[in-house]
Design an enzyme around this catalytic site. Structure first.
Site, PDB file in Angstrom:
ATOM      1  N   GLU A 102       0.853  -1.188   0.000  1.00 40.90           N
ATOM      2  CA  GLU A 102       0.000   0.000   0.000  1.00 40.90           C
ATOM      3  C   GLU A 102       0.887   1.235   0.000  1.00 40.90           C
ATOM      4  O   GLU A 102       1.881   1.307   0.719  1.00 40.90           O
ATOM      5  CB  GLU A 102      -0.863  -0.003   1.262  1.00 40.90           C
ATOM      6  CG  GLU A 102      -1.742   1.223   1.434  1.00 40.90           C
ATOM      7  CD  GLU A 102      -2.349   1.306   2.823  1.00 40.90           C
ATOM      8  OE1 GLU A 102      -3.462   1.829   2.952  1.00 40.90           O
ATOM      9  OE2 GLU A 102      -1.701   0.839   3.792  1.00 40.90           O
ATOM     10  N   CYS A 152      -4.100  -3.114   4.781  1.00 39.80           N
ATOM     11  CA  CYS A 152      -3.620  -2.486   6.018  1.00 39.80           C
ATOM     12  C   CYS A 152      -4.461  -2.904   7.217  1.00 39.80           C
ATOM     13  O   CYS A 152      -4.545  -4.066   7.579  1.00 39.80           O
ATOM     14  CB  CYS A 152      -3.581  -0.961   5.821  1.00 39.80           C
ATOM     15  SG  CYS A 152      -2.690  -0.053   7.111  1.00 39.80           S
ATOM     16  N   LYS A 175     -10.708  -0.982  -0.371  1.00 35.69           N
ATOM     17  CA  LYS A 175     -10.694  -1.130   1.081  1.00 35.69           C
ATOM     18  C   LYS A 175     -12.046  -0.756   1.664  1.00 35.69           C
ATOM     19  O   LYS A 175     -12.626   0.285   1.329  1.00 35.69           O
ATOM     20  CB  LYS A 175      -9.594  -0.242   1.671  1.00 35.69           C
ATOM     21  CG  LYS A 175      -9.406  -0.384   3.175  1.00 35.69           C
ATOM     22  CD  LYS A 175      -8.247   0.497   3.640  1.00 35.69           C
ATOM     23  CE  LYS A 175      -7.979   0.341   5.127  1.00 35.69           C
ATOM     24  NZ  LYS A 175      -6.875   1.204   5.574  1.00 35.69           N
TER      25      LYS A 175
END
Length: 514
Positions: free
Chosen positions: A260, A391, A338
């Protein structure tokens, strides 16, 4: 006594990474349980739980303060205020566990331990879901062993993380019982009782091993947070990640994994040109993709963190944090957006109220990110069925896979450069716990570390340390058959909680009937 409870909470947090001092966690929890037994009411027990939680979350989440040093919109010292204010809120959940446990146990001390353990499970489930949830560092993380063994966390496929937290509470209760036996000068019996939890925590359980067939190259470019958003460095940063990604056996099939935040280019067409001019190779997303395709080489597939923009009425209105799949011809083969966004990081809650007060997101830029639809599995053909968690998403137990389409492995790109020395090892530990629960390997690529390949038993097969550029090459570890947790999710943890609460009520009724 209030300071002692706050200190005990902080001591309990030393069981998390990077310290991993789990005996201090059990001892601190034993002290809390003793205080709950002495509490004159459920309200006073709640206060004790809140004070404990205040120390627990302040130390455990201290890495959040580091994030404030990488932005200029707000003073860095505000980071420590943010850590304490977050702890003030999160401490409500240990308070709930303490209140419920003491209220259910009433006057019968023997019923408190199962009641408190069950209540702790429920409190962690609530913490992971209320106000979008903050699931970081459930108590179960202290049960995770070193890189080469899962330790007591090996039972997570049959409990889930939150029920394993309840087991840690039970083990702390045994230490409290051992202390009381020792005070009665029954030292041998006390040693035996104390050794049981300790033995479980240091079990030499190892993974089952095994190798897969899909080759991977996982890259950690070590691009620091202080330079990652500097446009003058974008090309040199790309060249660094490029050198680490070159094929060693030209023409062989492999999946290349980038973190990321490691790629500044906008990869999709249709945005206002000035966005491309500032970030994208030659100002052209098609040329940027073709360059990447040539770089990874024939037979390779790239999975990379990237940013997509949301255009409304010809204007860019928002962004999405995505993983984009690129083929060796530069074509986009798929993407994932995400879903679990970080409040104050990727969007500013209540922007209309907070922005006038001078508050802003920690991530640079004025565009808020929009959430994706949730866990997805993409069929990448010969590169397998891939699940994605970007993440922070990986910390949410029971929410990391599309259960109707189980992936072969999970890709977890992350930018942990924000998180100081404590955040990255805690993040990696939670990724390991997801691998154990789901019985799936997780490949974790980060900008600054800790990048790792985790097998389906939670064993770290390979890793690149923090603040070190490097690459990992190997074969993706095989997945296990779906675990009980993979089938039931957090319903399994809730079932264990209800079992413990029911046991406490049985004990209380039997004692009350005497």
């Amino acid at each position: 006594m209030p300071l002692a409870l706050v200190g005990a909470g902080a001591l309990a947090a030393t069981g998390f990474q990077p310290l991993a001092l789990w005996p201090f966690t059990l001892a601190a929890l034993a002290f809390l349980i003793d205080r709950l037994e002495q509490a004159r009411s459920a309200r006073r027990a709640a206060l004790a739980g809140w004070l404990f939680g205040l120390g627990y979350f302040t130390l455990g989440n201290n890495w959040i303060a580091t994030a404030f040093t990488y932005q200029a919109a707000m003073p860095a010292w505000l980071g420590w205020i943010a850590v304490v204010l977050l702890a003030v809120y999160l401490a409500v959940f240990p308070a709930i566990a303490a209140f419920l446990g003491v209220w259910l146990a009433r006057r019968w001390r023997a019923a408190l331990l199962p009641a408190f353990a069950g209540s702790w499970i429920i409190a962690e489930l609530l913490r992971a879901s209320v106000f979008t949830g903050f699931a970081w560092n459930p108590l179960a993380m202290v049960a995770l062993g070193g890189f080469n063994r899962p330790g007591l966390a090996a039972i997570a496929p049959w409990t889930g993380t939150y029920a394993l937290s309840g087991l840690v509470v039970l083990l702390a209760g045994l230490w409290l019982f051992a202390w009381r036996v020792a005070k009665a000068y029954r030292l041998y019996a006390a040693a035996v009782i104390a050794a049981f939890p300790a033995g479980l925590m240091i079990l030499p359980l190892h993974g089952s091993g095994g190798e897969g067939r899909l080759a991977y190259t996982l890259v950690q470019p070590d691009i620091g947070q202080d330079s990652i958003n500097d446009p003058s460095l974008y090309e040199s940063q790309f060249q660094r990640i490029a050198r680490l990604s070159l094929p060693r056996s030209p023409g062989s099939a492999r999946v290349v994994l980038w973190p990321e935040g490691g790629l500044p280019d906008y990869l999709r067409p249709g945005y206002p040109q000035f966005f491309y001019n500032a970030t994208t190779f030659a100002g052209d997303p098609a040329l940027a993709r073709q360059r990447i395709g040539r770089l990874i080489g024939r037979g390779s597939l790239l999975l990379t963190g990237a940013t997509d923009l949301v255009v409304q009425g010809g204007e860019v209105a928002a962004a999405r944090n995505v993983v984009t799949a690129l083929g060796d011809d530069g074509a986009i083969r798929g993407s994932y957006a995400k879903a679990h966004l970080v409040p104050y990081g990727e969007y500013l809650p209540m922007r209309a109220w907070l922005a006038p007060l001078g508050l802003s997101r920690l991530v640079s830029g004025s565009l808020d990110f929009l959430p994706g639809p949730g866990p997805r599995t993409l069929d990448m053909g010969s590169y397998g069925n891939v699940g994605f968690q970007i993440c922070y998403e990986i910390v949410f137990s029971g929410e990391v896979t599309e259960r109707a389409h189980r992936p072969d492995y999970i890709f977890n790109p992350s930018n942990d450069g924000w998180f100081g020395a404590w955040g990255p090892p805690q993040h990696l530990a939670q990724a390991r716990m997801r691998a154990i629960e789901e019985g799936l390997p997780i490949l974790r690529a980060t900008t600054t570390g800790i990048s790792a390949v985790i097998d389906a038993d939670g064993v770290v097969r390979q890793f690149v340390p923090r603040l070190t550029p490097g690459r990992l090459d190997g074969l993706v570890p095989p997945a296990h058959s779906p675990t009980l947790f993979a089938r039931l999710g957090n319903r399994l943890a809730l079932a264990w909680a209800l079992l413990l609460l029911s046991a406490s009520l049985v004990v209380a009724r039997r004692r009350g009937g005497r």
